[in-house]
Design an enzyme around this catalytic site. Structure first.
Site, PDB file in Angstrom:
ATOM      1  N   MET A  15       0.947  -1.091   0.022  1.00 61.74           N
ATOM      2  CA  MET A  15       0.006  -0.188  -0.094  1.00 61.74           C
ATOM      3  C   MET A  15       0.915   1.155  -0.126  1.00 61.74           C
ATOM      4  SD  MET A  15      -3.050  -1.042   2.707  1.00 61.74           S
ATOM      5  CE  MET A  15      -2.075  -1.927   3.784  1.00 61.74           C
ATOM      6  N   GLN A  68       7.789  -5.118  -4.128  1.00 60.13           N
ATOM      7  CA  GLN A  68       7.096  -4.788  -5.169  1.00 60.13           C
ATOM      8  C   GLN A  68       7.594  -3.888  -6.057  1.00 60.13           C
ATOM      9  OE1 GLN A  68       3.131  -2.706  -5.780  1.00 60.13           O
ATOM     10  NE2 GLN A  68       2.283  -4.827  -5.862  1.00 60.13           N
ATOM     11  N   CYS A  98      -1.763  -1.815 -11.096  1.00 61.86           N
ATOM     12  CA  CYS A  98      -2.016  -0.468 -10.848  1.00 61.86           C
ATOM     13  C   CYS A  98      -2.755   0.654 -11.854  1.00 61.86           C
ATOM     14  CB  CYS A  98      -0.746   0.172 -10.182  1.00 61.86           C
ATOM     15  SG  CYS A  98      -1.007   1.786  -9.763  1.00 61.86           S
ATOM     16  N   HIS A 170      -6.282  -9.261  -7.879  1.00 60.54           N
ATOM     17  CA  HIS A 170      -7.127  -8.465  -7.448  1.00 60.54           C
ATOM     18  C   HIS A 170      -8.525  -8.425  -8.112  1.00 60.54           C
ATOM     19  CE1 HIS A 170      -8.489  -4.233  -5.504  1.00 60.54           C
ATOM     20  NE2 HIS A 170      -9.388  -4.929  -6.023  1.00 60.54           N
TER      21      HIS A 170
END
Length: 326
Positions: A15, A68, A98, A170
């Site tokens: 995050m 990441q 993203c 996701h």
């Protein structure tokens, strides 16, 4: 170098502006088995800017941990992988999900789902450079390529030769047609069935589900079908959820001692304060220990005020100990 085996069964999502080195240290006091991730760091940032805020950590207390990386340049990402390996990271994770404007302008993140051949070549290059596992974090697709067949074809191509066996999905599409990052986390509907079907169609791959999971009960239900779960903001909002992960998810007996936890954090903050690191950088990640408690908002405001005007860390933690029970 950290050689022990680790599991992707439960992880905390990367995050941006949250899972920094200080946040990860705090989380590691709560769980020993959970796989932690750094914030997303672009290859350009790692290679050409001061990377300390992203990658500095103590291997003895943050492993297992993955870095990441984001980018689309094979040579740059290969160099980044070598740096990450030398620093003791257990896994290289590539961000291919993203949807931010920055990612779109840079041609990385979810844009890579539109270029699986390039992504495969990046993975192959990293695989031939470092001996640690590679994973990729993706969406179900994009706003204009979002059917199951497209997702199937994408994973079939990217997983060729078994260079990458770990896919964090996701369970939403990435809408690259005007939705900002925040809205992309909630407006595209969740579709867990696609993720379940991917696991069925690719039984040899490790499939980790991300998106919309709010608690450990939900996580346990998903784990009956897929290999791992990744939670993000649900953990940041309620970090003490991690106290039960080792036992409920990994079947490892674990008891978190409040005194030891607070002592460790007090020493950690004191150490960094001597290096002129503002206390709030670390303490802000701890404030949600009051989640679900009466007047939690007032408690957080109280300690933010104390941090800004503190003179003694010991007194600060004595006050915290009186207010904090779990």
């Amino acid at each position: 170098m950290y050689k022990k085996k680790y599991s992707n069964k439960f992880s905390v999502a990367p995050m941006l502006n949250y899972t920094d080195q200080y946040c990860r240290y705090f989380y590691r006091q709560l769980t020993k088995k959970t796989l932690l991730y750094t914030e997303m760091i672009t290859s350009q940032e790692l290679l050409y800017k001061n990377p300390d805020n992203y990658i500095r950590y103590t291997s003895n207390n943050q492993n297992p941990i993955a870095i990441q990386l984001a980018g689309n340049n094979i040579n740059e990402l290969t160099k980044c992988a070598m740096i990450a390996y030398s620093l003791g990271f257990n896994e290289i994770n590539l961000n291919a999900g993203c949807p931010s404007k920055k990612a779109q302008l840079g041609g990385f993140g979810a844009c890579l789902m539109l270029n699986p051949i390039l992504l495969f070549n990046i993975i192959r290059a990293i695989y031939n450079t470092v001996p640690i596992p590679i994973s990729i974090k993706i969406r179900l697709g994009t706003h204009n390529k979002n059917n199951y067949q497209h997702l199937y074809n994408f994973i079939k191509l990217v997983s060729k030769k078994n260079y990458c066996k770990r896919f964090i999905i996701h369970a939403r599409i990435a809408n690259l047609n005007g939705l900002n990052t925040k809205k992309n986390r909630c407006i595209p509907p969740l579709n867990y069935k696609y993720v379940y079907k991917i696991k069925k169609d690719f039984p040899n791959l490790k499939i980790i589900l991300n998106g919309g999971i709010q608690n450990l009960q939900e996580a346990q239900k998903h784990l009956k079908i897929i290999d791992g779960v990744m939670l993000g903001r649900a953990i940041y909002k309620n970090p003490l959820m991690l106290c039960a992960v080792d036992q409920k998810i990994f079947s490892v007996h674990s008891i978190i001692n409040k005194k030891i936890l607070l002592d460790n954090m007090q020493k950690y903050i004191h150490y960094h304060s001597l290096k002129n690191i503002p206390i709030i950088y670390i303490f802000r990640h701890m404030l949600n220990i009051f989640y679900g408690k009466p007047q939690s908002k007032k408690l957080k405001q109280y300690f933010i005020h104390k941090i800004k005007n503190y003179t003694d860390i010991t007194i600060l933690f004595q006050k915290l100990s009186k207010k904090f029970n779990f």
